[in-house]
Scaffold this motif. Structure first.
Motif, PDB file in Angstrom:
ATOM      1  N   PHE A  34       0.833  -1.193   0.000  1.00 13.41           N
ATOM      2  CA  PHE A  34       0.000   0.000   0.000  1.00 13.41           C
ATOM      3  C   PHE A  34       0.874   1.251   0.000  1.00 13.41           C
ATOM      4  O   PHE A  34       1.998   1.243   0.491  1.00 13.41           O
ATOM      5  CB  PHE A  34      -0.883   0.045   1.267  1.00 13.41           C
ATOM      6  N   PHE A  90       3.631   7.301   2.926  1.00 13.28           N
ATOM      7  CA  PHE A  90       4.038   6.078   3.613  1.00 13.28           C
ATOM      8  C   PHE A  90       3.784   4.869   2.723  1.00 13.28           C
ATOM      9  O   PHE A  90       2.699   4.713   2.163  1.00 13.28           O
ATOM     10  CB  PHE A  90       3.247   5.886   4.909  1.00 13.28           C
ATOM     11  N   SER A  94       1.304  -5.430   4.312  1.00 15.11           N
ATOM     12  CA  SER A  94       0.393  -6.158   5.187  1.00 15.11           C
ATOM     13  C   SER A  94       0.969  -7.530   5.446  1.00 15.11           C
ATOM     14  O   SER A  94       1.284  -8.261   4.511  1.00 15.11           O
ATOM     15  CB  SER A  94      -0.979  -6.282   4.529  1.00 15.11           C
ATOM     16  N   GLN A 102      -0.333  -3.941   9.520  1.00 17.15           N
ATOM     17  CA  GLN A 102       0.543  -3.475   8.456  1.00 17.15           C
ATOM     18  C   GLN A 102       1.825  -2.907   9.055  1.00 17.15           C
ATOM     19  O   GLN A 102       1.823  -2.286  10.099  1.00 17.15           O
ATOM     20  CB  GLN A 102      -0.170  -2.402   7.624  1.00 17.15           C
ATOM     21  N   PHE A 104       4.727  -0.247   8.435  1.00 17.20           N
ATOM     22  CA  PHE A 104       4.909   0.978   7.667  1.00 17.20           C
ATOM     23  C   PHE A 104       6.371   1.340   7.522  1.00 17.20           C
ATOM     24  O   PHE A 104       7.192   1.075   8.413  1.00 17.20           O
ATOM     25  CB  PHE A 104       4.191   2.139   8.357  1.00 17.20           C
ATOM     26  N   THR A 106       9.216   4.476   7.041  1.00 12.25           N
ATOM     27  CA  THR A 106       9.460   5.661   7.861  1.00 12.25           C
ATOM     28  C   THR A 106       8.893   6.931   7.259  1.00 12.25           C
ATOM     29  O   THR A 106       8.941   7.976   7.881  1.00 12.25           O
ATOM     30  CB  THR A 106      10.960   5.842   8.095  1.00 12.25           C
TER      31      THR A 106
ATOM     32  N   TYR B  33      -7.253  -1.006  14.989  1.00  9.64           N
ATOM     33  CA  TYR B  33      -5.862  -0.846  15.384  1.00  9.64           C
ATOM     34  C   TYR B  33      -5.673   0.465  16.132  1.00  9.64           C
ATOM     35  O   TYR B  33      -6.387   1.436  15.888  1.00  9.64           O
ATOM     36  CB  TYR B  33      -4.951  -0.789  14.141  1.00  9.64           C
ATOM     37  N   TYR B  35      -2.283   3.029  16.589  1.00 12.34           N
ATOM     38  CA  TYR B  35      -0.911   3.340  16.263  1.00 12.34           C
ATOM     39  C   TYR B  35      -0.482   4.563  17.071  1.00 12.34           C
ATOM     40  O   TYR B  35      -1.282   5.454  17.357  1.00 12.34           O
ATOM     41  CB  TYR B  35      -0.742   3.697  14.772  1.00 12.34           C
ATOM     42  N   LYS B  41       7.089  11.547  12.739  1.00 12.39           N
ATOM     43  CA  LYS B  41       6.099  10.902  11.873  1.00 12.39           C
ATOM     44  C   LYS B  41       6.229   9.387  11.811  1.00 12.39           C
ATOM     45  O   LYS B  41       5.554   8.754  11.011  1.00 12.39           O
ATOM     46  CB  LYS B  41       6.132  11.467  10.441  1.00 12.39           C
ATOM     47  N   LEU B  42       7.079   8.811  12.647  1.00 15.70           N
ATOM     48  CA  LEU B  42       7.211   7.360  12.652  1.00 15.70           C
ATOM     49  C   LEU B  42       5.966   6.726  13.252  1.00 15.70           C
ATOM     50  O   LEU B  42       5.486   7.135  14.306  1.00 15.70           O
ATOM     51  CB  LEU B  42       8.439   6.943  13.445  1.00 15.70           C
ATOM     52  N   LEU B  43       5.465   5.691  12.558  1.00 16.87           N
ATOM     53  CA  LEU B  43       4.258   4.996  13.000  1.00 16.87           C
ATOM     54  C   LEU B  43       4.631   3.699  13.695  1.00 16.87           C
ATOM     55  O   LEU B  43       5.384   2.891  13.152  1.00 16.87           O
ATOM     56  CB  LEU B  43       3.370   4.667  11.804  1.00 16.87           C
ATOM     57  N   ARG B  97      -6.542  -8.276   6.398  1.00 15.28           N
ATOM     58  CA  ARG B  97      -5.254  -7.663   6.105  1.00 15.28           C
ATOM     59  C   ARG B  97      -5.305  -6.682   4.930  1.00 15.28           C
ATOM     60  O   ARG B  97      -4.266  -6.314   4.376  1.00 15.28           O
ATOM     61  CB  ARG B  97      -4.216  -8.744   5.830  1.00 15.28           C
ATOM     62  N   GLN B 100      -6.238  -0.156   5.210  1.00 15.22           N
ATOM     63  CA  GLN B 100      -6.742   0.396   6.464  1.00 15.22           C
ATOM     64  C   GLN B 100      -7.295   1.792   6.248  1.00 15.22           C
ATOM     65  O   GLN B 100      -6.824   2.541   5.391  1.00 15.22           O
ATOM     66  CB  GLN B 100      -5.621   0.428   7.505  1.00 15.22           C
TER      67      GLN B 100
END
Lengths: 114, 111
Positions: A34, A90, A94, A102, A104, A106, B33, B35, B41-43, B97, B100
Motif C-alpha cells: 500500500f 508512507f 500487510s 501493516q 509501515f 518511515t 488498530y 498506532y 512521523k514514525l508509526l 489484512r 486500512q
C-alpha cells in the motif's frame, strides 16, 4: 524479517515535474502493499494498493505504483506533481493473517516547490 | 468522508494522570488498530483487535490497554501517563489484512 524501507526521508520537486518515491520491502510470502498519504494534522489516506495481478496499479490523483517481485520494490510515481501533493507518503506491507497488522515505512516528506 | 471517528482531537494532561481515547468506525470492518505516531512521523503499531484476538506489540508499556465493547469501537486507556507518551494516536480499521482506514488522530501532550 518483514520490513519496509523508504530510503528518502525528504524529496523536493518542482511543480509540474515527475515524481518517484522509493519503497523496498522484505517479506517471504505474497505481499499486500500500500501507499498512503498524510496531510498536515490529518490521518493517513489510502492512495493505492497491490494485492496481485497487473504489477502497475493506479491510484487516486493520478498516482501509480509498480510492483517488482525481483527487486522487492513498490515505487510510487506521478507524471506531473502539483503543489497540493506536498505531504508525507508512507509505504506499507500487510503481514500475517487475520488480526495482524501493516508494517509501515518511515515515510517520505514530499515538498513541491514553484 | 470520515468513517473512522476519534475523540478528543487534542488532550493536554499532567504526568501521572489517566487518559482515555475513543475510536469508532462505521465501515463494518472486523479489525481495528491503534498506532502511535511520534514527532518524526514514525508509526508504531500498538494493538490490533478483531473480536477474536487481541494482538499486543510487546514493546508497548503495560500502562497502555485497549478496551472494546463491540467490533465498531476500540478505545485506548493510558494509566499514569509519562512525558514520552506525548504523540499522536491514530486509530484505524480494516477487513482482515486489506487496506486500512484511519481516523484523524488524537494529539496527546503530557506536561
Amino acid at each position: 524479517a518483514q520490513s519496509v524501507t523508504q530510503p528518502d526521508a525528504r524529496v523536493t520537486v518542482s511543480e509540474g515535474a515527475s515524481l518517484q518515491l522509493r519503497c523496498k520491502y522484505s517479506y517471504s510470502a505474497t505481499p499486500y502493499l500500500f501507499w498512503y498519504v498524510q496531510y498536515p494534522r490529518q490521518g493517513l489516506q489510502l492512495l493505492l494498493k497491490y494485492y496481485s495481478g497487473d504489477p502497475v496499479v493506479q491510484g487516486v490523483n493520478s498516482f501509480e505504483a509498480e510492483f517488482s517481485k525481483s527487486n522487492s520494490s513498490f515505487h510510487l510515481q506521478k507524471a506531473s506533481v502539483h503543489w497540493s501533493d506536498s505531504a508525507v507518503y508512507f509505504c506499507a506491507l500487510s503481514i500475517g493473517n487475520s488480526g495482524t497488522y501493516q508494517r509501515f515505512g518511515t515515510g517520505t516528506k514530499l515538498q513541491v516547490v514553484p | 468522508e470520515t468513517a473512522v471517528f476519534q475523540t478528543p482531537n487534542y488532550h493536554v494532561t499532567q504526568v501521572g494522570n489517566e487518559v482515555s481515547f475513543n475510536c469508532k468506525q462505521t465501515l463494518g470492518h472486523d479489525t481495528m488498530y491503534w498506532y502511535k505516531q511520534d514527532s518524526k512521523k514514525l508509526l508504531k503499531i500498538m494493538f490490533s483487535y478483531n473480536n477474536k484476538q487481541l494482538i499486543v506489540n510487546e514493546t508497548v508499556p503495560r500502562r497502555f490497554s485497549p478496551q472494546s465493547s463491540d467490533k465498531a469501537h476500540l478505545n485506548l486507556r493510558i494509566k499514569s501517563v509519562e512525558p514520552e507518551d506525548s504523540a499522536v494516536y491514530l486509530c484505524a480499521s480494516s477487513f482482515d489484512r486489506y487496506e486500512q482506514y484511519f481516523g484523524p488522530g488524537t494529539r496527546l501532550t503530557v506536561l
